[in-house]
Write an enzyme that holds these catalytic residues in place. Structure first.
Site, PDB file in Angstrom:
ATOM      1  N   HIS A 154       0.944  -1.454   0.257  1.00 10.33           N
ATOM      2  CA  HIS A 154       0.556   0.055   0.192  1.00 10.33           C
ATOM      3  C   HIS A 154       0.932   1.542   0.035  1.00 10.33           C
ATOM      4  CE1 HIS A 154      -2.985   2.142   2.057  1.00 10.33           C
ATOM      5  NE2 HIS A 154      -3.091   3.149   0.407  1.00 10.33           N
ATOM      6  N   GLU A 158      -1.802  -1.497  -3.558  1.00 14.65           N
ATOM      7  CA  GLU A 158      -2.950  -0.925  -2.904  1.00 14.65           C
ATOM      8  C   GLU A 158      -2.591   1.317  -3.172  1.00 14.65           C
ATOM      9  OE1 GLU A 158      -4.227  -4.591   0.093  1.00 14.65           O
ATOM     10  OE2 GLU A 158      -3.051  -2.939   0.620  1.00 14.65           O
ATOM     11  N   HIS A 197      -7.887  -8.343   5.023  1.00 12.21           N
ATOM     12  CA  HIS A 197      -8.204  -7.862   5.829  1.00 12.21           C
ATOM     13  C   HIS A 197      -8.767  -8.274   7.595  1.00 12.21           C
ATOM     14  CE1 HIS A 197      -7.790  -3.310   7.599  1.00 12.21           C
ATOM     15  NE2 HIS A 197      -8.797  -3.465   8.799  1.00 12.21           N
TER      16      HIS A 197
END
Length: 238
Positions: A43, A70, A190
């Site tokens: 990310h 991400e 997640h």
């Protein structure tokens, strides 16, 4: 059978805590691949709190699997993605004050902008995924906007237990079926760990699970390659 995407942001977190050059997330991506990772996820946040631009460019050049970038759907990040050309981009919501991504994108309030963003990435032959909560409305907007994939947010599932967790699991299963019927490929991630991953991995047509924190935490005790192997065996267990 679901595949495993390993998120290596937490390796970069350790490095950035001292603003030094080690540990190098690029090196750890190599170890994750040795352990069986099917893709590497990073990310690149606007505040560069962990992963740096240099990391993403090097990962694109060195990893043998796929690169999942991400990012927020900002002009800056779209331009970076089109330079790096990752295998796919996952668009995520981003708040500067959050410790980690707290929920899925609100697609309903950003339809026209996201259509342009997704179209721009696709013009560069980048497949695009939306990180969303397991809600039918968000799935329908994912299709309308033009996403290739969705990644279902499993954070609530991971936080719950007992009958409440079972209800959330059923919601994720139903969301997967809805998305598949619309022609969307479904990933999830997640909060997944060694204790809760099996039920998500066993969902029919679940494509890929993106997992980072629990793998890195276990790697501190047993090493990264072995921790990835253990997670991969749980996901692929028949």
């Amino acid at each position: 059978m679901a595949t495993l995407g390993v998120n290596i942001d937490h390796i970069a977190n350790v490095r950035q805590a001292r603003k030094t050059v080690e540990p190098d997330p690029v090196q750890f991506a190599f170890l994750a691949e040795l352990g069986g990772a099917d893709s590497i996820t990073v990310h690149l946040r606007e505040d560069r709190r962990h992963i740096q631009d240099r990391d993403v460019f090097l990962l694109k050049e060195t990893i043998k699997t796929k690169l999942n970038l991400e990012m927020a759907a900002t002009k800056e990040m779209l331009e970076i993605a089109k330079k790096i050309l990752p295998d796919y981009v996952t668009l995520v919501p981003e708040k500067r004050e959050e410790v980690t991504t707290e929920g899925g994108l609100d697609l309903k309030s950003n339809v026209q902008y996201l259509k342009k963003a997704v179209g721009s990435l696709k013009d560069s032959n980048i497949e695009v995924s939306a990180f969303i909560d397991p809600l039918s409305e968000q799935i329908n907007y994912s299709k309308e906007i033009g996403f290739d994939f969705i990644e279902l947010h499993t954070g609530k599932y991971a936080e719950l237990s007992g009958s409440n967790q079972h209800k959330e699991l059923q919601r994720i299963i139903e969301s997967t079926h809805i998305a598949n019927d619309l022609g969307l490929v479904v990933n999830a991630g997640h909060g997944l760990n060694y204790n809760n991953v099996r039920k998500i991995a066993s969902i029919n047509n679940m494509n890929e699970l993106n997992i980072g924190h629990s793998i890195v935490a276990r790697a501190l005790a047993i090493g990264l390659e072995k921790s990835v192997r253990e997670m991969k065996s749980l996901i692929t267990l028949n």
